[in-house]
Motif scaffolding. Structure first.
Motif, mmCIF file in Angstrom:
data_model
loop_
_atom_site.group_PDB
_atom_site.id
_atom_site.type_symbol
_atom_site.label_atom_id
_atom_site.label_comp_id
_atom_site.label_asym_id
_atom_site.label_seq_id
_atom_site.Cartn_x
_atom_site.Cartn_y
_atom_site.Cartn_z
ATOM 1 N N GLU A 118 0.820 -1.210 0.000
ATOM 2 C CA GLU A 118 0.000 0.000 0.000
ATOM 3 C C GLU A 118 0.863 1.272 0.000
ATOM 4 O OE1 GLU A 118 -2.770 2.087 3.304
ATOM 5 O OE2 GLU A 118 -3.210 -0.005 2.882
ATOM 6 N N GLN A 119 1.953 1.253 0.772
ATOM 7 C CA GLN A 119 2.814 2.428 0.882
ATOM 8 C C GLN A 119 3.978 2.389 -0.111
ATOM 9 O OE1 GLN A 119 1.837 4.911 2.720
ATOM 10 N NE2 GLN A 119 0.116 3.709 3.454
ATOM 11 N N LYS A 120 3.996 1.401 -0.974
ATOM 12 C CA LYS A 120 5.013 1.249 -2.011
ATOM 13 C C LYS A 120 6.420 1.048 -1.448
ATOM 14 C CE LYS A 120 2.250 3.226 -5.563
ATOM 15 N NZ LYS A 120 1.125 2.374 -5.305
ATOM 16 N N ILE A 121 6.525 0.349 -0.301
ATOM 17 C CA ILE A 121 7.827 -0.013 0.254
ATOM 18 C C ILE A 121 8.326 -1.212 -0.542
ATOM 19 C CG2 ILE A 121 9.102 -0.792 2.293
ATOM 20 C CD1 ILE A 121 7.953 2.047 2.562
ATOM 21 N N VAL A 122 9.404 -1.030 -1.273
ATOM 22 C CA VAL A 122 9.925 -2.078 -2.143
ATOM 23 C C VAL A 122 10.797 -3.050 -1.365
ATOM 24 C CG1 VAL A 122 11.322 -2.540 -4.201
ATOM 25 C CG2 VAL A 122 9.837 -0.527 -4.127
ATOM 26 N N ASP A 123 11.690 -2.529 -0.509
ATOM 27 C CA ASP A 123 12.635 -3.373 0.210
ATOM 28 C C ASP A 123 13.261 -2.556 1.325
ATOM 29 O OD1 ASP A 123 14.161 -5.613 0.817
ATOM 30 O OD2 ASP A 123 15.641 -5.245 -0.744
ATOM 31 N N TRP A 124 13.905 -3.237 2.258
ATOM 32 C CA TRP A 124 14.716 -2.569 3.279
ATOM 33 C C TRP A 124 15.890 -3.473 3.580
ATOM 34 C CZ3 TRP A 124 15.457 -5.213 7.823
ATOM 35 C CH2 TRP A 124 14.516 -6.180 8.160
ATOM 36 N N GLN A 125 16.979 -2.896 4.062
ATOM 37 C CA GLN A 125 18.150 -3.682 4.414
ATOM 38 C C GLN A 125 18.863 -3.047 5.590
ATOM 39 O OE1 GLN A 125 20.051 -3.647 0.598
ATOM 40 N NE2 GLN A 125 21.440 -2.021 1.166
ATOM 41 N N TYR A 126 19.651 -3.853 6.260
ATOM 42 C CA TYR A 126 20.364 -3.453 7.468
ATOM 43 C C TYR A 126 21.809 -3.110 7.124
ATOM 44 C CZ TYR A 126 22.752 -4.081 11.931
ATOM 45 O OH TYR A 126 23.534 -3.913 13.037
ATOM 46 N N PHE A 127 22.281 -1.971 7.627
ATOM 47 C CA PHE A 127 23.677 -1.569 7.474
ATOM 48 C C PHE A 127 24.308 -1.529 8.851
ATOM 49 C CE2 PHE A 127 21.589 0.363 3.841
ATOM 50 C CZ PHE A 127 22.418 -0.006 2.806
ATOM 51 N N GLU A 128 25.386 -2.259 9.050
ATOM 52 C CA GLU A 128 26.082 -2.253 10.331
ATOM 53 C C GLU A 128 27.124 -1.142 10.327
ATOM 54 O OE1 GLU A 128 28.517 -5.252 13.286
ATOM 55 O OE2 GLU A 128 27.451 -6.033 11.555
ATOM 56 N N PHE A 129 27.061 -0.270 11.332
ATOM 57 C CA PHE A 129 28.005 0.830 11.431
ATOM 58 C C PHE A 129 29.222 0.387 12.225
ATOM 59 C CE2 PHE A 129 23.913 2.866 10.804
ATOM 60 C CZ PHE A 129 24.212 3.737 9.774
ATOM 61 N N LEU A 130 30.404 0.697 11.721
ATOM 62 C CA LEU A 130 31.641 0.375 12.426
ATOM 63 C C LEU A 130 31.913 1.442 13.473
ATOM 64 C CD1 LEU A 130 33.856 -0.613 9.365
ATOM 65 C CD2 LEU A 130 32.666 -2.120 10.939
ATOM 66 N N THR A 131 32.386 1.019 14.629
ATOM 67 C CA THR A 131 32.692 1.979 15.681
ATOM 68 C C THR A 131 34.029 2.652 15.398
ATOM 69 O OG1 THR A 131 33.762 0.287 17.006
ATOM 70 C CG2 THR A 131 31.420 0.655 17.404
ATOM 71 N N GLU A 132 34.226 3.836 15.935
ATOM 72 C CA GLU A 132 35.452 4.587 15.698
ATOM 73 C C GLU A 132 36.674 3.903 16.290
ATOM 74 O OE1 GLU A 132 35.264 8.715 16.650
ATOM 75 O OE2 GLU A 132 33.278 8.918 15.774
ATOM 76 N N GLU A 133 36.503 3.154 17.376
ATOM 77 C CA GLU A 133 37.650 2.514 18.004
ATOM 78 C C GLU A 133 38.111 1.257 17.275
ATOM 79 O OE1 GLU A 133 33.933 1.368 20.340
ATOM 80 O OE2 GLU A 133 34.919 3.276 20.092
ATOM 81 N N SER A 134 37.436 0.903 16.197
ATOM 82 C CA SER A 134 37.836 -0.267 15.418
ATOM 83 C C SER A 134 39.206 -0.036 14.793
ATOM 84 C CB SER A 134 36.793 -0.529 14.326
ATOM 85 O OG SER A 134 37.206 -1.602 13.533
ATOM 86 N N SER A 135 40.056 -1.055 14.784
ATOM 87 C CA SER A 135 41.389 -0.900 14.214
ATOM 88 C C SER A 135 41.638 -1.911 13.097
ATOM 89 C CB SER A 135 42.450 -1.054 15.307
ATOM 90 O OG SER A 135 42.369 -2.346 15.871
#
Length: 65
Positions: free
Chosen positions: A38-55
């Protein structure tokens, strides 16, 4: 009709991050089933954000010592 990507940040109160992610996934699945066509939502997906302290070498943090 055109298709657009709309980034959204959702804040969730939960006991831990896994529980928060599960809540959001479940919510999006239910919303897609209920309102998606009804609202024309085609798809959605998850994006994982990397933390700043990642090395890790592949994450853009080049200050590895």
């Amino acid at each position: 009709m055109k298709t657009f990507d709309i980034p959204i940040n959702i804040k969730v109160q939960a006991k831990d991050e896994q529980a928060a992610e599960k809540f959001v996934f479940d919510f999006l699945k239910m919303a897609t089933k209920e309102f998606g066509v009804e609202q024309k939502i085609v798809d959605w997906q998850y994006f994982e954000f990397l933390t700043e302290e990642s090395s890790c070498p592949g994450c853009g943090n080049h200050d590895i010592k």
